[in-house]
Enzyme design. Sequence first.
Site, short mmCIF file in Angstrom:
data_model
loop_
_atom_site.label_atom_id
_atom_site.label_comp_id
_atom_site.label_asym_id
_atom_site.label_seq_id
_atom_site.Cartn_x
_atom_site.Cartn_y
_atom_site.Cartn_z
N HIS A 27 0.76 -1.30 -0.09
CA HIS A 27 -0.05 0.04 -0.01
C HIS A 27 0.83 1.08 -0.09
O HIS A 27 1.62 1.48 0.86
CB HIS A 27 -0.83 0.09 1.27
N HIS A 56 -2.59 1.64 -4.79
CA HIS A 56 -2.88 3.01 -4.83
C HIS A 56 -1.91 3.80 -5.56
O HIS A 56 -1.48 4.91 -5.42
CB HIS A 56 -2.75 3.41 -3.29
N ASP A 113 -10.96 -0.83 -2.60
CA ASP A 113 -10.92 -0.62 -1.30
C ASP A 113 -12.44 -0.79 -0.52
O ASP A 113 -12.69 0.03 0.18
CB ASP A 113 -10.32 0.75 -1.01
#
Length: 218
Positions: A27, A56, A113
């Site tokens: 992440h 991300h 997410d």
Amino acid sequence: LNELLRIAADAHVSGLMTGKAGLVHLHLGDGPRGLSLVREALAVSELPPRVFHPTHCNRNRRLWEEAKDCAPLGLTIDVTAFPKEGDEPSAGEALADWLLGGLPPARLTMSSDGGGCLPRFSPDGDLLGMGVGDARGLLDALREATALGVPFQRALATCTANPAALFRLRQKGQLAPGLDADVTLLTPELTVWGVIAGGRWLVREGRAVVGDLFGRGG
């Protein structure tokens, strides 16, 4: 770096021993280091690039450009379909940039997410608020990508066939004899008309037909 290499090596060996993916799902934040640790890990080790799965990667423009530059290294890059807040590329824009820009289509995945926390911080690191990720962001991104000229099948693979292959979910990701018949049926406008999982209707004609443990939604 040494800690990242240790974790990645353990994950890789575990994958070899069990037949599972053996990935390190990374992440990424907004910090200036970006993907530098991953690039260094690949440069000094013999670990295969598929072990590292950074997510991300569209959280800011600088990081997205670096992620695209890492495509020749063999990394599979993940973009997140979270709400757009600034000048960062949305997931749909990132899909179009990657898939229409000649980068390897099988090396891009998209996640939502969904259900995850989306904290907001001040410049001093104080927590300002907490949002919740919405899985519907995937469909929003698919709509945006197709509106930008990406063929629907190519965009769809980023959240079906590509992650199934990367995570070695051999029964998932495509429709073929002998595989799991989990199907989402979409309208021409890319809204959910129906969902079938395990041979059972979960959503039909746009409405949930199976309730939760508390009797809601059925």
